[in-house]
Design an enzyme around this catalytic site. Structure first.
Site, PDB file in Angstrom:
ATOM      1  N   ASP A   1       8.533  13.142 -13.073  1.00  0.00           N
ATOM      2  CA  ASP A   1       7.652  13.392 -11.932  1.00  0.00           C
ATOM      3  C   ASP A   1       8.478  13.886 -10.746  1.00  0.00           C
ATOM      4  O   ASP A   1       8.472  13.295  -9.681  1.00  0.00           O
ATOM      5  CB  ASP A   1       6.900  12.097 -11.583  1.00  0.00           C
ATOM      6  CG  ASP A   1       5.747  12.338 -10.624  1.00  0.00           C
ATOM      7  OD1 ASP A   1       5.378  13.511 -10.419  1.00  0.00           O
ATOM      8  OD2 ASP A   1       5.227  11.363 -10.061  1.00  0.00           O
TER       9      ASP A   1
ATOM     10  N   VAL B   1       2.259  -0.850   1.637  1.00  0.00           N
ATOM     11  CA  VAL B   1       2.597   0.449   2.221  1.00  0.00           C
ATOM     12  C   VAL B   1       1.959   1.604   1.461  1.00  0.00           C
ATOM     13  O   VAL B   1       1.748   2.678   2.012  1.00  0.00           O
ATOM     14  CB  VAL B   1       4.118   0.693   2.333  1.00  0.00           C
ATOM     15  CG1 VAL B   1       4.712  -0.139   3.436  1.00  0.00           C
ATOM     16  CG2 VAL B   1       4.830   0.425   1.028  1.00  0.00           C
TER      17      VAL B   1
ATOM     18  N   ALA C   1       0.002   1.343  -9.428  1.00  0.00           N
ATOM     19  CA  ALA C   1       0.720   0.255  -8.763  1.00  0.00           C
ATOM     20  C   ALA C   1       0.519   0.279  -7.256  1.00  0.00           C
ATOM     21  O   ALA C   1       0.078   1.281  -6.695  1.00  0.00           O
ATOM     22  CB  ALA C   1       2.213   0.346  -9.078  1.00  0.00           C
TER      23      ALA C   1
ATOM     24  N   GLN D   1      -0.663   2.698  -2.130  1.00  0.00           N
ATOM     25  CA  GLN D   1      -1.389   2.344  -3.339  1.00  0.00           C
ATOM     26  C   GLN D   1      -1.526   3.580  -4.187  1.00  0.00           C
ATOM     27  O   GLN D   1      -1.964   4.632  -3.727  1.00  0.00           O
ATOM     28  CB  GLN D   1      -2.754   1.785  -2.927  1.00  0.00           C
ATOM     29  CG  GLN D   1      -3.880   2.073  -3.886  1.00  0.00           C
ATOM     30  CD  GLN D   1      -4.426   0.804  -4.503  1.00  0.00           C
ATOM     31  OE1 GLN D   1      -4.586  -0.195  -3.850  1.00  0.00           O
ATOM     32  NE2 GLN D   1      -4.711   0.878  -5.787  1.00  0.00           N
ATOM     33  N   GLY D   2      -1.100   3.497  -5.418  1.00  0.00           N
ATOM     34  CA  GLY D   2      -1.210   4.630  -6.322  1.00  0.00           C
ATOM     35  C   GLY D   2      -2.226   4.337  -7.399  1.00  0.00           C
ATOM     36  O   GLY D   2      -3.042   3.430  -7.267  1.00  0.00           O
ATOM     37  N   ALA D   3      -2.169   5.108  -8.482  1.00  0.00           N
ATOM     38  CA  ALA D   3      -3.125   4.947  -9.557  1.00  0.00           C
ATOM     39  C   ALA D   3      -2.751   3.776 -10.454  1.00  0.00           C
ATOM     40  O   ALA D   3      -3.572   3.242 -11.183  1.00  0.00           O
ATOM     41  CB  ALA D   3      -3.197   6.221 -10.383  1.00  0.00           C
TER      42      ALA D   3
END
Lengths: 179, 256
Positions: free
Chosen positions: B148, B24, B30, B26-28
């Site tokens: 964050d 669902v 994970a 995609q980050g930097a």
């Protein structure tokens, strides 16, 4: 009688089936057979289980740890009891969640592959002299106030999540957080 | 020999697919996968291998961050802030399995579609401000720093969509308390200094400023509610520090 079967982590290929017994008369005998390894199942105090999901999460962690060769205790069944406890002391955990000679209401958990449930369950279930009842009756047996105390769940926490969600979240972080 | 094996495992481990789950996000650091786990809707957060790091360091960092995140989620829950339940924390596969929150939208989407450029939304703004302000206050009262705080890291459930709903009878269904859910504790830590709390607030202010500049009253109102609900002794210090941080930016001056 109604039981409950859930698939555990896909990568382990394992399942767990849970049974609920009340008015059990031979806990002492069951306990001896468990310790000797004659019975290949996990038996716990039903009063300390708020929802079967609690047992399922503990069992899932046990089979995953087994797959990666990281069991803390000697068998997968004791590992389930150990995982349910927030304590890192094995003996204490087994005493708390495992059955003692006075116990009347118990949950039996059997770990199996995708097919051989009945065969695996037969021996274990035959050894228990008690009344097998529907899993749905667990909520009559659970001692919620004791569960809250054991898992140190307070009211502010229950305002934002269910007791079982608090319990499993704490169980899952016991290895690296202190409560 | 040992090391060779470690490296081989390290390079071949990147999962792009998990059976029964769909990716669902995609980050930097994970990837997020959605599916069903142990019979419940679940989300997997898998921290992927960073090939540019030494394998040992990569394993260690990932393990520490996974631990930190799981710990913070549970602590926040104990502080009375709604967070996802944890189903499994798995260092070998670098994953956290957690509850998937159904029927929720991010606070960002909520503000964009219900508040921005709309009229007569004062009540909705107050509602949001109270929810966020009190949630952050509860975290800070237990010395938890989220790290964050953005409107994309807050989910909203059972939300009011119009003025009328908000002011209507407050029965069981219309009681919105506790319906904000904080997610992504990847940068969270436990720190008791006023400075850290002030920076946490400042990050939130900047996030609001850039994502919701059309709702300028949001942060000042949040700060009011924050002060109302914060029970920690250093509340005054935090506010004073916050003003200091606001004047100089997030980074501290390093002289000498």
């Amino acid at each position: 009688m109604e039981s409950c079967t859930v698939q555990l982590d896909e990568d382990t290929g394992k399942f767990i089936t849970l049974y609920l017994f009340i008015n059990v008369e031979n806990t002492e005998e069951i306990r001896k057979k468990l310790i000797s390894g004659e019975l290949q199942c996990c038996v716990m105090k039903a009063g300390l289980v708020v929802d079967l999901f609690q047992v399922i999460v503990a069992a899932n962690k046990a089979v995953v740890n087994e797959k990666f060769g990281k069991l803390t205790t000697r068998t997968i069944f004791t590992e389930i009891l150990f995982n349910m406890s927030l304590s890192k002391n094995i003996t204490q955990s087994l005493v708390k969640f495992g059955i003692d000679d006075k116990e009347k209401n118990i949950i039996v958990g059997i770990i199996h592959g995708s097919d051989n449930t009945e065969a695996m369950a037969k021996d274990s279930l035959a050894a228990i002299k008690g009344e097998r009842v529907s899993i749905g009756r667990l909520k009559e047996i659970t001692d919620t106030s004791v569960v809250k105390k054991i898992y140190k769940v307070d009211e502010s926490e229950l305002k934002v999540s269910s007791l079982v969600d608090c319990v499993v979240s704490k169980m899952n972080t016991k290895d690296f957080a202190s409560y | 020999m040992h090391q060779v094996r470690a490296i081989a495992r390290h390079s071949g481990q990147d999962t792009m697919e998990i059976k029964g789950f769909e990716i669902v996000k995609q980050g930097a650091e994970a990837r997020l996968f959605k599916g069903t786990y142990l019979g419940r809707p679940a989300l997997i957060k898998e921290r992927f291998v960073k090939k540019y790091r030494h394998p040992d360091l990569d394993t260690l960092l990932t393990k520490d961050r996974t631990k930190g995140e799981a710990r913070a989620i549970v602590r926040a829950k104990a502080a009375g802030v709604k967070t996802p339940a944890l189903f499994l924390v798995d260092f070998d596969r670098r994953r956290i399995y957690m509850e998937y929150i159904n029927d929720a939208i991010t606070l960002k989407d909520y503000i964009d579609s219900n508040i921005s450029d709309k009229e007569n939304v004062g009540c909705l703004i107050s509602f949001i401000a109270e929810q966020v302000g009190s949630a952050v206050a509860r975290l800070h009262s237990r010395n938890i720093i989220h790290g964050d705080l953005t409107t994309s890291n807050m989910l909203l459930k059972n939300y009011p969509v119009s003025q009328r709903e908000r002011t209507g009878e407050k029965d069981e269904k219309n009681n919105f308390e506790g319906e904000i859910i904080l997610i992504d504790f990847g940068l969270a830590h436990v720190e008791s200094t006023a400075e850290d709390k002030a920076v946490d607030l400042y990050v939130l202010e900047r996030a609001l400023l850039s994502a919701h500049s059309e709702v300028p009253s949001l942060f000042p109102e949040m700060l009011q509610f924050y002060q109302k609900f914060c029970t920690s002794k250093d509340k005054r210090d935090v506010i004073a520090k916050y003003k200091e941080v606001q004047a100089r930016g997030r980074k501290r001056l390093m002289i000498g």
